[in-house]
Write an enzyme that holds these catalytic residues in place. Structure first.
Site, PDB file in Angstrom:
ATOM      1  N   GLY A 197       3.732  -9.136  22.411  1.00 44.20           N
ATOM      2  CA  GLY A 197       3.312  -9.019  20.922  1.00 44.20           C
ATOM      3  C   GLY A 197       2.152  -8.209  20.704  1.00 44.20           C
ATOM      4  N   THR A 204      -3.034 -14.112  26.433  1.00 48.23           N
ATOM      5  CA  THR A 204      -4.037 -14.272  27.688  1.00 48.23           C
ATOM      6  C   THR A 204      -4.516 -15.869  27.585  1.00 48.23           C
ATOM      7  OG1 THR A 204      -4.674 -12.103  27.806  1.00 48.23           O
ATOM      8  CG2 THR A 204      -5.908 -13.953  29.003  1.00 48.23           C
ATOM      9  N   HIS A 418     -11.184   7.589  -9.923  1.00 45.84           N
ATOM     10  CA  HIS A 418     -10.537   7.388  -8.764  1.00 45.84           C
ATOM     11  C   HIS A 418      -9.938   5.981  -8.430  1.00 45.84           C
ATOM     12  CE1 HIS A 418      -8.668   9.223  -4.894  1.00 45.84           C
ATOM     13  NE2 HIS A 418      -8.863   7.802  -4.699  1.00 45.84           N
ATOM     14  N   GLU A 419     -11.051   5.181  -8.401  1.00 47.68           N
ATOM     15  CA  GLU A 419     -10.596   3.696  -7.913  1.00 47.68           C
ATOM     16  C   GLU A 419      -9.879   3.148  -9.034  1.00 47.68           C
ATOM     17  OE1 GLU A 419     -10.779   2.865  -5.017  1.00 47.68           O
ATOM     18  OE2 GLU A 419     -11.837   4.495  -4.300  1.00 47.68           O
TER      19      GLU A 419
END
Length: 614
Positions: A197, A204, A418-419
């Protein structure tokens, strides 16, 4: 029957006998030395020319007589006395003279103690290499950390979000607790259980929980601890590990990062001989030990595709358990486990947090809660609230907020447009993600602004149109800069990288190109669990096919670029208006942006554009 404890004096018998034997031999040799005669007789022999050579010691003089042809050598020894004229006398009669360094009492003591010290060292090394850990020759001993039953507090209740894996491993626990139930029907438990995985999913922890539930000893070791620079050490450690485990059966052996030890063997010019010998010994041990004695070998890896096929065949690691990323319910269960020690203002906030953390694994979720707790302490709060949880998610996704980084006016305007280009395209395109926040506060290493979209549900498949919508949103920032500033900047570099990667995967891996047809050019060797980014190595296809792939990728990107330019061009007024508001507030939520777009005079409503087939 009680095992007899060895006496403390037995290991010292052999060294003492050897020292006494050495003393006896030395005394015997001294007894065979020539008998001494008087010093006056020695001076008389020198005067008569009968002495050929002498060896001067601090307390005696040894020498050789002159002999004729065919005669046996004759030696003598005499006690040395103070005689200043001796050297002159010996030189005058042609006697060869040699001497030794004067004896020191410390040198004599050292000569006696050196053999004894060597014998003690050999004895201790022999004992350390065979029975006691940490001995001088214990390099061949296993470095596994051994946990007794009482030292493993982890139970299945401490592991959440992996219900299928726990069901698979319940048989191992049942076998270790009641093996006769399986033996009655002739059943054999798998010798090896391989947990595979992505990193951080709790492989563990799950192995320790199995040992805790079964109440058996737990041997834990990493695959890299077997291989050393000394030839044969790794194989010796494998043998020692299985011997220790069989002595404490029933028990569990857990090898973490198995790919460090079990990588597929190669026949090339530079094979790793030591690692392959260690792997061969592990294969032999897996074949040799009896599963009825109750030793279960468990291992974990996130690179199963590179493991040796002989390691994965039936009879060795014959059960593979997937420990995958949790879904929404699994994330909520994991958050509840980690929130046991974190006081929350409203426990219902965990449900919202589970929805905001799509794709995160257990380690990520634990880190988010820890960051939220640290933020609450920093703000002098007694409990963790919704604001701290959301801030922790943003910090995990986008990085640390950098309010002290000052941008000039032009850069702030460019970042804002831009955002908002990303945000407006995201609002316009229907999909499974909702806009949550737009900000021009720098975060992380290089992000001067960020747009956060939160998936509304877990998705395991994506259609061709959804992938193109994602490319369109990635290109929204660059297109907004083109519309407002009539030029582009370097700020879209990461967006272009992600968009190109998606387009190339559509063409070369997913068979979504109408020109090339339902063909994949992926070699299938990429890791299914490690996000290593796009591969820059060309697959096994011709130059002509590579050219067609490049042309098709460029066509997809250009088509989506034109689509986004049309979408934002019709809504340039709302783009500029929203950018002005963002420059003023620095952060806009998804609800605020949606309300701003819906205001009268904001331009054309944000309706999904017509989907093309590009």
């Amino acid at each position: 029957m009680k095992k007899e404890q060895p006496s403390w004096w037995r290991p010292w018998v052999l060294p003492v006998l050897l020292v006494l034997g050495a003393i006896a031999v030395q005394e015997l040799m001294r007894a065979q030395q020539p008998a001494p005669f008087s010093y006056s007789e020695f001076r008389e022999a020198v005067a008569q020319g009968k002495v050929e050579s002498v060896l001067l010691f601090p307390t005696r003089i040894d020498g050789h007589y002159k002999v004729g042809p065919g005669e046996n050598p004759r030696t003598f020894s005499v006690v040395r006395v103070e005689d200043p004229a001796l050297l002159e006398e010996l030189t005058r009669h042609g006697v060869k003279v040699s001497g030794v360094v004067p004896d020191s009492p410390w040198m004599s003591i050292g000569m006696w103690l050196l053999p004894l010290g060597l014998l003690i060292f050999v004895n201790l090394a022999r004992r350390g290499g065979s029975t006691e850990p940490g001995g001088y020759l214990a390099v061949g001993r296993s470095k596994a950390r051994i946990y007794a039953e009482k030292d493993i507090p982890v139970r299945f209740s401490d592991v959440a979000g992996v219900d299928e894996a726990k069901e698979e491993l319940s048989e191992v626990i049942s076998f270790l607790q009641t093996p006769e139930k399986f033996r009655k029907l002739g059943g054999k438990i798998p010798k090896g259980v391989l947990l595979v995985g992505p990193p951080g999913t709790g492989k563990t922890l799950l192995a320790r929980a199995v040992a805790g539930e079964a109440k058996v000893p737990f041997f834990s070791i990493s695959g890299s601890e077997f291989v050393e620079m000394f030839v044969g050490v790794g194989a010796a450690r494998v043998r020692d590990l299985f011997q220790q485990a069989q002595a404490q059966a029933p028990c569990i052996i857990f090898i973490d990062e198995l790919d460090a030890l079990g990588r597929a063997r190669q026949a090339g010019p530079m094979p790793h001989e030591e690692r392959e010998q260690t792997l061969n010994q592990l294969l032999v041990e897996l074949d040799g030990f009896d599963p009825r004695i109750g030793v279960i070998l468990m291992a974990a890896t996130n690179r199963p595709e590179i493991l040796d096929p002989a390691l994965l065949r039936a009879g060795r690691f014959d059960r593979h358990v997937l420990v995958d990323r949790p879904d929404r319910g699994g994330r909520l269960a994991i958050l509840k486990v980690h929130a046991r020690s974190v006081p929350l203002e409203d426990p219902a906030d965990l449900e919202a947090l589970a929805g905001m953390t799509v794709g995160m694994v257990g380690a990520d979720l634990a880190n988010v809660l820890n960051e939220a707790a640290l933020l609450a302490v920093r703000r002098n709060k007694d409990k963790v609230g919704r604001a701290e949880l959301e801030e922790a998610v943003e910090r995990a996704v986008a990085g640390l907020e950098k309010r002290h980084r000052v941008l000039n006016r032009l850069e702030r305007e460019r970042v804002a447009h831009h955002e908002l280009g990303h945000a407006l395209v995201g609002l316009a395109l229907s999909g499974a993600e909702s806009l949550r926040k737009v900000s021009i506060i720098p975060r992380g290493i290089a992000a001067l602004g960020y747009t956060i979209q939160v998936p509304t549900e877990d998705r395991f498949l994506m259609t061709r149109q959804e992938l193109m919508d994602r490319i369109a949103m990635l290109l929204g920032g660059r297109v907004a800069e083109e519309l407002v500033f009539h030029e582009v900047s370097t700020g879209a570099q990461d967006d272009l990288l992600k968009a190109t990667d998606i387009a190339r995967s559509m063409v070369a891996s997913y068979g979504m190109s109408e020109s090339l047809g339902p063909v994949t050019f992926d070699d299938g060797k990429a890791s299914p669990f490690l996000e290593t980014g796009p591969s820059r190595v060309r697959g096994n296809y011709s130059e002509a096919i590579a050219r067609r792939i490049d042309d098709e990728v460029r066509h997809l990107l250009e088509a989506q670029h034109a689509r986004v330019r049309e979408l934002l061009g019709a809504r340039e007024a709302v783009l500029r208006k929203a950018a002005a508001r963002l420059l003023e507030k620095e952060t806009l939520s998804g609800e605020e942006l949606a309300a701003l777009v819906a205001e009268p005079g904001s331009g054309k409503p944000l309706e999904p554009p017509a989907r093309d087939a590009a």
